[in-house]
Design a protein around this motif. Structure first.
Motif, PDB file in Angstrom:
ATOM      1  N   LEU A 170       4.337  -7.306  -8.544  1.00 36.27           N
ATOM      2  CA  LEU A 170       3.575  -7.097  -9.771  1.00 36.27           C
ATOM      3  C   LEU A 170       3.091  -5.656  -9.863  1.00 36.27           C
ATOM      4  CD1 LEU A 170       1.557 -10.431  -9.946  1.00 36.27           C
ATOM      5  CD2 LEU A 170       3.637  -9.791 -11.178  1.00 36.27           C
ATOM      6  N   ARG A 171       2.762  -5.079  -8.707  1.00 38.32           N
ATOM      7  CA  ARG A 171       2.322  -3.681  -8.713  1.00 38.32           C
ATOM      8  C   ARG A 171       3.453  -2.793  -9.217  1.00 38.32           C
ATOM      9  NH1 ARG A 171       1.366   0.417  -4.173  1.00 38.32           N
ATOM     10  NH2 ARG A 171       0.154   1.961  -5.323  1.00 38.32           N
ATOM     11  N   PHE A 172       4.680  -3.113  -8.803  1.00 35.98           N
ATOM     12  CA  PHE A 172       5.829  -2.339  -9.259  1.00 35.98           C
ATOM     13  C   PHE A 172       5.899  -2.357 -10.779  1.00 35.98           C
ATOM     14  CE2 PHE A 172      10.277  -1.661 -10.343  1.00 35.98           C
ATOM     15  CZ  PHE A 172      10.667  -0.652  -9.475  1.00 35.98           C
ATOM     16  N   ILE A 173       5.626  -3.544 -11.372  1.00 39.60           N
ATOM     17  CA  ILE A 173       5.701  -3.638 -12.831  1.00 39.60           C
ATOM     18  C   ILE A 173       4.506  -2.947 -13.482  1.00 39.60           C
ATOM     19  CG2 ILE A 173       5.742  -5.222 -14.786  1.00 39.60           C
ATOM     20  CD1 ILE A 173       6.942  -7.310 -12.838  1.00 39.60           C
ATOM     21  N   PHE A 184       0.804  -1.216   0.000  1.00 34.65           N
ATOM     22  CA  PHE A 184       0.000   0.000   0.000  1.00 34.65           C
ATOM     23  C   PHE A 184       0.835   1.264   0.000  1.00 34.65           C
ATOM     24  CE2 PHE A 184      -2.626  -3.324   1.921  1.00 34.65           C
ATOM     25  CZ  PHE A 184      -3.661  -3.335   0.998  1.00 34.65           C
ATOM     26  N   LYS A 185       2.095   1.146  -0.338  1.00 32.29           N
ATOM     27  CA  LYS A 185       2.935   2.346  -0.404  1.00 32.29           C
ATOM     28  C   LYS A 185       2.909   2.885  -1.832  1.00 32.29           C
ATOM     29  CE  LYS A 185       4.286   3.019   3.705  1.00 32.29           C
ATOM     30  NZ  LYS A 185       3.897   4.244   4.391  1.00 32.29           N
ATOM     31  N   ASP A 186       2.757   4.171  -1.972  1.00 36.51           N
ATOM     32  CA  ASP A 186       2.716   4.761  -3.302  1.00 36.51           C
ATOM     33  C   ASP A 186       4.074   5.286  -3.742  1.00 36.51           C
ATOM     34  OD1 ASP A 186       0.051   4.255  -3.769  1.00 36.51           O
ATOM     35  OD2 ASP A 186      -0.543   5.966  -2.537  1.00 36.51           O
ATOM     36  N   ASP A 187       4.929   5.562  -2.768  1.00 36.69           N
ATOM     37  CA  ASP A 187       6.283   6.003  -3.108  1.00 36.69           C
ATOM     38  C   ASP A 187       7.085   4.767  -3.525  1.00 36.69           C
ATOM     39  OD1 ASP A 187       8.806   6.948  -3.274  1.00 36.69           O
ATOM     40  OD2 ASP A 187       8.912   7.744  -1.229  1.00 36.69           O
ATOM     41  N   LEU A 188       7.694   4.839  -4.706  1.00 31.45           N
ATOM     42  CA  LEU A 188       8.453   3.679  -5.199  1.00 31.45           C
ATOM     43  C   LEU A 188       9.486   3.222  -4.191  1.00 31.45           C
ATOM     44  CD1 LEU A 188       9.392   4.183  -8.951  1.00 31.45           C
ATOM     45  CD2 LEU A 188       8.071   2.363  -7.899  1.00 31.45           C
ATOM     46  N   LYS A 189      10.223   4.181  -3.635  1.00 36.16           N
ATOM     47  CA  LYS A 189      11.294   3.788  -2.725  1.00 36.16           C
ATOM     48  C   LYS A 189      10.733   3.265  -1.413  1.00 36.16           C
ATOM     49  CE  LYS A 189      15.225   6.077  -2.334  1.00 36.16           C
ATOM     50  NZ  LYS A 189      16.095   7.269  -2.188  1.00 36.16           N
ATOM     51  N   ALA A 190       9.588   3.785  -0.989  1.00 33.37           N
ATOM     52  CA  ALA A 190       8.979   3.273   0.239  1.00 33.37           C
ATOM     53  C   ALA A 190       8.520   1.836   0.019  1.00 33.37           C
ATOM     54  CB  ALA A 190       7.809   4.151   0.649  1.00 33.37           C
ATOM     55  N   LEU A 191       7.949   1.586  -1.172  1.00 30.85           N
ATOM     56  CA  LEU A 191       7.543   0.219  -1.494  1.00 30.85           C
ATOM     57  C   LEU A 191       8.744  -0.713  -1.399  1.00 30.85           C
ATOM     58  CD1 LEU A 191       5.290  -0.776  -4.472  1.00 30.85           C
ATOM     59  CD2 LEU A 191       7.364  -2.050  -4.015  1.00 30.85           C
ATOM     60  N   LEU A 192       9.840  -0.289  -2.025  1.00 30.59           N
ATOM     61  CA  LEU A 192      11.050  -1.129  -1.994  1.00 30.59           C
ATOM     62  C   LEU A 192      11.600  -1.239  -0.583  1.00 30.59           C
ATOM     63  CD1 LEU A 192      12.823   0.047  -5.251  1.00 30.59           C
ATOM     64  CD2 LEU A 192      11.637  -2.095  -4.834  1.00 30.59           C
ATOM     65  N   ALA A 193      11.484  -0.166   0.183  1.00 34.80           N
ATOM     66  CA  ALA A 193      12.002  -0.197   1.550  1.00 34.80           C
ATOM     67  C   ALA A 193      11.260  -1.242   2.365  1.00 34.80           C
ATOM     68  CB  ALA A 193      11.864   1.173   2.194  1.00 34.80           C
ATOM     69  N   PHE A 194       9.915  -1.220   2.289  1.00 40.02           N
ATOM     70  CA  PHE A 194       9.167  -2.199   3.073  1.00 40.02           C
ATOM     71  C   PHE A 194       9.360  -3.600   2.527  1.00 40.02           C
ATOM     72  CE2 PHE A 194       7.023   1.452   4.910  1.00 40.02           C
ATOM     73  CZ  PHE A 194       7.039   1.067   6.227  1.00 40.02           C
ATOM     74  N   ILE A 230      14.684  -3.832 -17.393  1.00 34.51           N
ATOM     75  CA  ILE A 230      15.487  -4.099 -16.195  1.00 34.51           C
ATOM     76  C   ILE A 230      14.577  -4.219 -14.980  1.00 34.51           C
ATOM     77  CG2 ILE A 230      17.184  -3.077 -14.619  1.00 34.51           C
ATOM     78  CD1 ILE A 230      18.444  -1.760 -17.115  1.00 34.51           C
ATOM     79  N   GLY A 231      13.673  -3.240 -14.828  1.00 33.31           N
ATOM     80  CA  GLY A 231      12.786  -3.236 -13.677  1.00 33.31           C
ATOM     81  C   GLY A 231      11.918  -4.477 -13.646  1.00 33.31           C
ATOM     82  N   THR A 232      11.428  -4.903 -14.806  1.00 31.44           N
ATOM     83  CA  THR A 232      10.539  -6.064 -14.855  1.00 31.44           C
ATOM     84  C   THR A 232      11.287  -7.331 -14.458  1.00 31.44           C
ATOM     85  OG1 THR A 232       9.385  -4.979 -16.647  1.00 31.44           O
ATOM     86  CG2 THR A 232       8.926  -7.300 -16.302  1.00 31.44           C
ATOM     87  N   VAL A 233      12.479  -7.495 -15.001  1.00 33.82           N
ATOM     88  CA  VAL A 233      13.257  -8.697 -14.669  1.00 33.82           C
ATOM     89  C   VAL A 233      13.506  -8.757 -13.162  1.00 33.82           C
ATOM     90  CG1 VAL A 233      15.530  -9.759 -14.888  1.00 33.82           C
ATOM     91  CG2 VAL A 233      14.343  -8.916 -16.921  1.00 33.82           C
TER      92      VAL A 233
END
Lengths: 121, 954
Positions: free
Chosen positions: B431-434, B296-306, B376-379
């Motif tokens: 999947l959300r990231f992609i 549920f994080k909208d910030d890309l880096k926050a998503l990756l952080a969690f 790159i991001g998808t892989v």
């Protein structure tokens, strides 16, 4: 005799402690002087008390001697405490000349008026 | 002492040496700076490459440099499989980050600083993984906290950066403190602070009573560093750092330090119920919770952080399981997580860099504009989700396999279910990231027009994606590395087989459920997100801030309560606390019966005692009248001198009485400028309180004195008495102790006295060049001054006294070795004789007749004493060894002369110089205060008739 020495140390300590708890530099200096006496006599008496037995070696006979070590320690302590008192006096004097009062506590609201002119000795 | 590990200290040192360079090289441009950052990293990597074959063959390389052996602290390093794996990861990713940061950071950022911090951090991390000594490891551990603080707060202008850095430091730093305690306990149990020794003693450590405290403390350190629940909250806030920092700290290094430590300590600490439940529960909770928040994080880096928090939980859980297979899975996942997470962070950084936003709600459809980045991001994200043919899948399968047969409190379904839930959430956010960033329709409202970055920027993540795929498709590639590291972790010979297809196992079904469920969850993301945002959640930062504010307020209240600027208050607290502590200590023991009889009291002693006590009491009650108090002080000093005479201490009596004289003179001089009275300021209650404290202290000291005066004791003085004449050549044992047995002490003491004299001189100089000088000039002291300032009688008397007093001083000095006297007393006596000249004839008159500077007298004194001591070296003896002999001069009796005589001369000179300098300084103030300088010795000279006629005119 022991009772007299112990009570002297006690009285000097009590007086010294009371005076260092005062609010003026000079009283604190007096208190430290009393405490120095107390500490010196205290240290001296750790060698226990003996009369007529100075630690000066005698050529003849089987003289007894008191413990010289505390005496040596106290001798330098007396001189050093003089040095300490002198530094303290200088600091107190400097503080008085710069701040116009010789209070020792750093309360902002105490900096009022020259100390020497206050009444109520 | 090395065992093939001679290169290790150099490797450990390289980043720190290298850190000096980028800050300088930045003047040569950003490329030069980046290149010079890469140099130490590449050299270190090459050295590791040299050592790698031996380590792969199962050897453990060590190097040891003794540092503080008394504390068990040595700069010892060792390299085994686990250390090698981490060292390569730290240096390798460091190299990639160096490249990436060169393109990521803008021209406005101080890049030299960045690279310096980066290398410092890299060195600290490297130190952790190759330290053999755990104390050394702790030092590096704290260094990572400090250097990561610099990196996270790199953008100093951003408040989030500063706050995030502070939070990271507070959390990981306090965890580090706990770990220090734990490591010390561990070292105590094992009897050595060397890891190689500790690792051999697992059984003994686990059996120890101190095992549980040590475990909890060490785990606190590891959990805070690796952001395990409930300490996970600092990691997302550290995302305020530049993305290269996040990519480095949160994929390969900082947060992995905790995991590394758990892996390192695995053979020692794992295998107990306590380890199993604490570590695996913490890990599993962190894994599920982190994944849930990430979704549920909208910030890309926050998503990756969690997601990093979640994956660290996974690793922790695996290590917590305590089985060898789980350890293998953990090691493998460490490698895999590094590859995809570093790539993902860099991808997020590229997206941020090119579109100027990291908000997923404003992104989508980027695949059209930046295809390379999207690939790159998808892989990397597919690997994070655990999709087959990507390396994340392999280790996730192993994790699920382990989870599927782990029991918690004999419950066989809760671990597998929760693990599957964690994996499912992981799939969903990956999947959300992609889909929410790269897929979907192209938008026309990006903050900046997106396009692929230059090659330099995507080279590093692309390289990592190649690794992702290579390992994912050919797992056997990673097998030697995993074997090596896992064997090092478990301390056993392991031969894991990494395979893509494990057959139809429970893990396969769990994987399928996870992927399918994750996809469904992504579909439902919009309504779920609304529900999540509406639900009340504890905000970690608010809690942390409130806790910090509370701690600060409490410390401030305590500090200001105790330390409010009132010294009388500190002293009251100090004395009261001392009395209380002494009482507690005293009441805890028993007092032996008295062994010494009391001495009889002579009547004259009784008189002296009464005088002393009365004078002390009067000082207290009359201290407001300062002159009177001084007179009373003099009485006390005299009585004490008398006491010394009576109690067989003639030397002390002489010293006391002469010190008394100079002290009173000094105080009189000072009192000239100070107020003459002390006003009443403290309330009656306060005085009563002080009186009570004072009486308690006095009674305590008196009781203590009495207690030891009535008991016998063993003294070392018999040695001094026995050797004073034969060894020291003197019969005055006190003097021989001062100049011979304890000459070193005396040497120190005269130096202190000399320093005190110089301090007073310096204080006076400073005072007279400040505002006090003006005040002195403008104050009129004349009203309390006698008109006859230099009385005739006193001048004449002191003039006559001077040679006599000097003679007495010399006599006291010379006899000192055998009879009461010596350098201290002689110095004081002569200074009194000189002071009398100052008092009687005035400052100016005396000053013009003074030939020797008091400063140089102090210097000569110390020098003479020191050289006398050093002369003993010439004879091959230790410092201050004395020699003596007998000299027969014509007409004089044979007398002994020894090096002690010269030493005593030094004492004499220092005492004289110091005392004179002190009083001289005070009397200089008097000159400033408008005192006239008299050239003539007497104000009133009867030989001059002109002045006789009008004496009142001066």
């Amino acid at each position: 005799m022991e009772l007299l020495v112990a009570s002297s140390v006690g009285v000097l300590t009590a007086g010294g402690v009371y005076l260092i708890l005062r609010l003026r530099a000079f009283a604190v200096i007096l208190g430290l002087a009393l405490l120095s006496y107390a500490v010196n006599v205290f240290l001296f008496s750790t060698g226990r008390l003996m009369v007529n037995a100075p630690p000066i070696l005698q050529k003849y006979g089987d003289a007894s001697y008191t413990d010289p070590l505390p005496q040596a320690l106290v001798l330098t302590a007396i001189v050093i405490s003089f040095g300490m008192t002198a530094v303290l006096v200088m600091i107190a004097l400097g503080a008085f000349l710069e701040a116009d009062h010789d209070r020792i506590d750093m309360d902002d609201d105490t900096a009022t008026g020259p100390a020497g002119e206050e009444p109520g000795a | 002492m090395t065992n093939g590990g001679g290169l290790l200290p150099i490797i450990a040192l390289l980043p720190f040496l290298g850190a000096l360079i980028p800050g300088i090289m930045i003047r040569a441009g950003r490329n030069a700076s980046a290149a010079f950052t890469a140099v130490p990293t590449i050299i270190a990597l090459a050295m590791l490459g040299v050592l790698a074959p031996q380590v792969m063959a199962g050897e453990v390389l060590t190097a040891q440099i003794a540092w503080l052996p008394q504390l068990g602290l040595s700069a010892s390093f060792f390299l085994d499989g686990l250390g090698l794996l981490f060292a390569v990861m730290i240096l390798g990713v460091g190299l990639l980050i160096t490249l990436y940061a060169r393109f990521y950071l803008s021209g406005d950022d101080p890049m030299g600083q960045f690279y310096t911090y980066l290398l410092l951090f890299q060195g600290a991390m490297l130190g952790i993984v190759i330290s053999d000594n755990i104390l050394l490891l702790l030092i590096f551990w704290e260094l990572t906290s400090l250097s990561s603080f610099l990196l996270i707060g790199y953008w100093k202008h951003l408040p989030e950066g500063r706050q995030g850095a502070r939070m990271a430091l507070a959390v990981t730093g306090s965890g580090g403190l706990a770990m220090i305690a734990g490591m010390l306990i561990l070292g105590n149990i094992a009897g050595s602070y060397n890891l190689t020794d500790i690792l051999q003693q697992g059984e003994a450590i686990r059996a120890s009573d101190w095992y549980l405290p040590a475990l909890i403390l060490i785990l606190l350190g590891a959990f805070t560093k690796s952001a395990q629940f409930p300490f996970h909250f600092w990691l997302p806030h550290a995302m305020a750092a530049p993305t290269p920092v996040s990519a480095y700290l949160h994929s390969a290094t900082m947060v992995k330090a905790g995991v590394f430590l758990m892996a390192r300590m695995w053979p020692v600490l794992a295998g107990t119920d306590a380890w199993f439940y604490i570590v695996s529960i913490t890990g599993l909770v962190t894994m599920v919770l982190g994944a849930l928040i990430a979704l549920f994080k909208d910030d890309l880096k926050a998503l990756l952080a969690f997601s990093t928090v979640s994956h660290l939980g996974l690793l922790t859980m695996l290590l917590g399981f305590g089985t060898q297979a789980a350890a293998v899975a953990a090691v493998f996942h460490i490698i895999n997580h590094l590859t995809f997470k570093a790539a993902l962070f860099m991808t997020a950084g590229i997206v941020d860099h090119e579109t100027h936003t990291r908000d997923i709600r404003r992104l989508g459809g980027l695949a059209k504009f930046m295809p390379i980045t999207a690939l790159i991001g998808t892989v990397a994200a597919l690997s994070m989700a655990g999709i087959p043919f990507f390396n994340g899948f392999l280790s996730k399968e192993m994790m699920l396999e382990e989870a599927s047969h782990t029991l918690w409190f004999r419950n066989d379904w809760i671990v597998p279910v929760l693990a599957t839930l964690g994996a499912l959430l992981s799939v969903a956010y990956s999947l959300r990231f992609i889909f929410h960033v790269f897929a979907g329709p192209a938008r026309d409202d990006y903050p900046a027009k997106p396009h692929d970055p230059p090659f330099g920027m995507y080279a590093a993540p692309a390289f990592l994606c190649v690794l992702v795929l290579a390992i994912g498709i050919f797992p056997a590639l990673a097998e030697p590395v995993v074997t090596m590291a896992a064997s090092a972790v478990t301390g056993a010979e392991l031969h894991p087989h990494l395979k893509l297809w494990h057959g139809v196992t429970p893990a396969l079904f769990m994987s399928i459920i996870a992927v399918a469920g994750g996809a469904i969850l992504l579909g439902l993301h919009r309504p779920l997100d609304r529900a999540w945002q509406a639900a009340p959640r504890p905000e970690a930062k608010a809690i942390f801030d409130a806790t910090m504010a509370g701690a600060v307020a409490a410390s401030r209240a305590l500090t200001e309560g105790l330390h409010n600027g009132a010294i009388s208050r500190y002293l009251a607290i100090f004395v009261a606390a001392t009395v209380a502590l002494t009482w507690i200590a005293f009441s805890g023991g028993t007092l032996s019966p008295p062994t010494r009889p009391l001495l009889p009291v002579a009547p004259v002693v009784m008189v002296g005692w009464v005088l002393l006590v009365a004078a002390a009491a009067l000082v207290v009650f009359n201290h407001r009248n300062r002159f009177r108090a001084l007179v009373l002080i003099g009485i006390i000093g005299l009585m004490i001198s008398g006491g010394f005479v009576y109690l067989s201490a003639p030397d002390l009596a002489l010293t006391q009485i002469s010190v008394e004289t100079v002290t009173i003179m000094l105080l009189l001089l000072a009192l000239h400028f100070l107020p003459k009275t002390t006003p009443v300021e403290s309330s009656a209650g306060l005085r009563l309180r002080d009186g009570a404290i004072a009486i308690a202290a006095g009674v305590g000291v008196a009781a203590l004195t009495m207690a030891f005066l009535m008991r016998d004791f063993d003294s070392i003085s018999d040695y001094h008495l026995a050797n004073s004449y034969e060894g020291g050549g003197g019969t005055n044992v006190v003097n021989v102790i001062l100049v011979d047995f304890r000459g070193y002490d005396t040497f120190g003491e005269i130096i202190v006295l000399g320093i005190a004299g110089l301090t007073i001189f310096a204080l006076m100089e400073a005072l007279l060049s400040g505002p006090a000088a003006r005040r002195l000039r403008n104050t009129d002291y004349s009203q309390d001054r006698s008109r006859d300032r230099h009385p005739l009688m006193m001048v004449v008397a002191t003039r006559a006294m001077l040679p006599i007093a000097t003679m007495v001083g010399v006599y006291i000095f010379l006899r000192g070795h055998n009879q009461p006297g010596g350098g201290f007393v002689a110095g004081l006596v002569i200074s009194i004789a000189l002071l009398m000249q100052y008092m009687a004839s005035g400052f100016g008159w005396t000053q013009t007749r003074q030939r020797v500077e008091y400063h140089s007298m102090i210097g000569w004194g110390v020098l003479v004493a020191g050289l006398t001591g050093a002369a003993a070296w010439l004879g091959g003896a230790p410092f201050l060894t004395s020699i003596y002999g007998y000299i027969k001069l014509p007409w004089i009796e044979k007398f002994g002369l020894g090096s002690a005589f010269l030493f005593d001369l030094g004492v004499f000179l220092t005492v004289l110089g110091a005392v004179m300098l002190m009083l001289y300084s005070l009397s200089r103030i008097a000159r400033y205060a408008g005192e006239t300088v008299n050239i003539e010795p007497m104000d009133y000279d009867p030989s001059l008739k002109s002045e006789l006629k009008k004496p009142g005119e001066e």
